[in-house]
Design a protein around this motif. Structure first.
Motif, PDB file in Angstrom:
ATOM      1  N   THR A   1       0.741  -1.231   0.065  1.00 39.09           N
ATOM      2  CA  THR A   1      -0.077  -0.111  -0.006  1.00 39.09           C
ATOM      3  C   THR A   1       0.837   1.259   0.031  1.00 39.09           C
ATOM      4  O   THR A   1       0.522   2.184  -0.879  1.00 39.09           O
ATOM      5  CB  THR A   1      -1.030   0.159   1.154  1.00 39.09           C
ATOM      6  N   LEU A   2       2.013   1.327   0.925  1.00 38.58           N
ATOM      7  CA  LEU A   2       2.859   2.607   0.890  1.00 38.58           C
ATOM      8  C   LEU A   2       3.622   2.676  -0.301  1.00 38.58           C
ATOM      9  O   LEU A   2       3.988   3.582  -0.694  1.00 38.58           O
ATOM     10  CB  LEU A   2       3.690   2.416   2.290  1.00 38.58           C
ATOM     11  N   GLY A   3       3.583   1.663  -1.184  1.00 41.22           N
ATOM     12  CA  GLY A   3       4.418   1.690  -2.465  1.00 41.22           C
ATOM     13  C   GLY A   3       4.012   2.767  -3.218  1.00 41.22           C
ATOM     14  O   GLY A   3       4.701   3.583  -3.944  1.00 41.22           O
ATOM     15  N   LEU A   4       2.381   2.854  -3.238  1.00 43.86           N
ATOM     16  CA  LEU A   4       1.982   4.115  -4.018  1.00 43.86           C
ATOM     17  C   LEU A   4       2.386   5.387  -3.711  1.00 43.86           C
ATOM     18  O   LEU A   4       2.426   6.372  -4.340  1.00 43.86           O
ATOM     19  CB  LEU A   4       0.262   3.801  -3.998  1.00 43.86           C
ATOM     20  N   TYR A   5       2.422   5.425  -2.377  1.00 43.46           N
ATOM     21  CA  TYR A   5       2.420   6.787  -1.667  1.00 43.46           C
ATOM     22  C   TYR A   5       4.088   7.217  -2.076  1.00 43.46           C
ATOM     23  O   TYR A   5       4.334   8.272  -2.467  1.00 43.46           O
ATOM     24  CB  TYR A   5       2.463   6.513  -0.060  1.00 43.46           C
ATOM     25  N   TYR A   6       4.893   6.138  -1.811  1.00 41.72           N
ATOM     26  CA  TYR A   6       6.495   6.440  -2.206  1.00 41.72           C
ATOM     27  C   TYR A   6       6.800   6.489  -3.609  1.00 41.72           C
ATOM     28  O   TYR A   6       7.624   7.552  -4.083  1.00 41.72           O
ATOM     29  CB  TYR A   6       7.351   5.487  -1.450  1.00 41.72           C
ATOM     30  N   ILE A   7       5.971   5.882  -4.618  1.00 36.11           N
ATOM     31  CA  ILE A   7       6.586   6.046  -6.063  1.00 36.11           C
ATOM     32  C   ILE A   7       5.710   7.323  -6.592  1.00 36.11           C
ATOM     33  O   ILE A   7       6.344   7.595  -7.693  1.00 36.11           O
ATOM     34  CB  ILE A   7       6.117   4.705  -6.377  1.00 36.11           C
ATOM     35  N   LEU A   8       4.489   7.864  -6.178  1.00 33.76           N
ATOM     36  CA  LEU A   8       3.729   8.653  -6.726  1.00 33.76           C
ATOM     37  C   LEU A   8       4.821  10.107  -6.999  1.00 33.76           C
ATOM     38  O   LEU A   8       4.633  10.680  -8.237  1.00 33.76           O
ATOM     39  CB  LEU A   8       2.627   8.966  -5.940  1.00 33.76           C
ATOM     40  N   PRO A   9       5.453  10.438  -5.886  1.00 38.01           N
ATOM     41  CA  PRO A   9       6.405  11.739  -6.171  1.00 38.01           C
ATOM     42  C   PRO A   9       7.588  11.411  -7.052  1.00 38.01           C
ATOM     43  O   PRO A   9       7.677  12.392  -7.948  1.00 38.01           O
ATOM     44  CB  PRO A   9       6.930  11.976  -4.642  1.00 38.01           C
ATOM     45  N   MET A  10       8.132  10.135  -7.236  1.00 37.78           N
ATOM     46  CA  MET A  10       9.080   9.925  -8.134  1.00 37.78           C
ATOM     47  C   MET A  10       8.662  10.039  -9.765  1.00 37.78           C
ATOM     48  O   MET A  10       9.133  10.554 -10.399  1.00 37.78           O
ATOM     49  CB  MET A  10       9.765   8.518  -7.958  1.00 37.78           C
ATOM     50  N   VAL A  11       7.529   9.476  -9.842  1.00 32.13           N
ATOM     51  CA  VAL A  11       6.925   9.420 -11.124  1.00 32.13           C
ATOM     52  C   VAL A  11       6.330  10.671 -11.549  1.00 32.13           C
ATOM     53  O   VAL A  11       6.448  11.152 -12.672  1.00 32.13           O
ATOM     54  CB  VAL A  11       5.754   8.378 -11.319  1.00 32.13           C
TER      55      VAL A  11
END
Length: 278
Positions: free
Chosen positions: A124-134
């Protein structure tokens, strides 16, 4: 102050495109340096990984203000339509990656297993951490400078230029440069990824759609089907294939990228720009 302002004003008037490109690149550099200083001074990245993204949005906003425009030119707002396209992109990007992985498995005879010990918090937190990168990548490669290049030349030339830059940023990596096969894969695949994201932007009129596609693709690669068993992966590949000949490897590249080209074509043909959410 006036003596400094006048030469800058004349420079912007005489070379409007080049001066904006140079200023944008300078401000982006400052944003990255400042973001790094903030994150080193205040160790907040683990909890709030959006510092660099916020600074880059400010740079983009400033450049549009200089042009007498706003972030509306990129569809960067929280209107229901754009938020729905962000979510739609997340779904499409995830599904496309899973389908591409499935086609690879059929082609190579690989298998996969569901992870019996999934760390759902990590997924779930993967979405949170990947969003700013993309989001940062979308602002850099499909943002202000991409749109300015279209205005200056054409969609074709803008895609050629930014697809090449996008590809080089990914290819110039020691792990990739040490493998001719990986170089070939990235040289072909990354420009097609750019074409997908750029088409989504131009069709939908909002950067939120390609952000969603990019987020879904990256999140699926890290958390839905991984190359090895990981706590944060829902499933993983078993008996991974190694390509013994260039012919078999090129076949895989064609299959993989053919699916994403199909998705690009469908987005271009689908009347996504007419979606209205009240």
């Amino acid at each position: 102050m006036k003596s400094l302002y006048q030469p800058l004003y004349k420079l912007f008037q005489k070379w409007p495109f080049i001066s904006r490109v140079v200023l944008t690149l300078m401000l982006v550099g400052v944003a990255f340096i400042l973001g790094g200083l903030i994150e080193r001074t205040f160790p907040i990245k683990k909890y709030f990984p959006f510092t660099g993204l916020i600074l880059l949005i400010l740079v983009t906003w400033l450049m549009y203000r200089l042009d007498g425009k706003s972030l509306e030119d990129l569809g960067l707002n929280f209107k229901p339509r754009n938020l729905s396209l962000l979510f739609l992109g997340l779904i499409l990007g995830s599904v496309a990656f899973v389908l591409a992985k499935g086609l690879r498995m059929l082609y190579t005879g690989e298998g996969f297993e569901f992870n019996g010990a999934v760390d759902w918090q990590s997924v779930t937190l993967g979405l949170y951490y990947i969003l700013p990168m993309v989001a940062v990548e979308e602002l850099l490669f499909r943002g202000y400078l991409f749109k300015k290049t279209i205005e200056k030349s054409s969609v074709l030339w803008a895609n050629v230029i930014f697809a090449t830059i996008f590809m080089l940023v990914h290819v110039i990596d020691n792990n990739i440069l040490s493998s001719p096969g990986m170089i070939l894969f990235y040289v072909i695949t990354i420009p097609i990824g750019h074409l997908l994201f750029a088409t989504a932007l131009l069709k939908s009129k909002t950067l939120m759609f390609p952000m969603g596609l990019h987020l879904g693709n990256n999140w699926a690669s890290f958390h839905i089907i991984t190359d090895a068993q990981k706590e944060g992966g829902l499933s993983f590949v078993t008996n991974p294939a190694s390509f013994e000949t260039w012919d078999s490897f090129l076949g895989f590249i064609l299959i993989w990228n053919g699916l994403f080209l199909l998705l690009t074509w469908l987005i271009w043909k689908w009347p996504v720009g007419k979606i209205v959410v009240k």
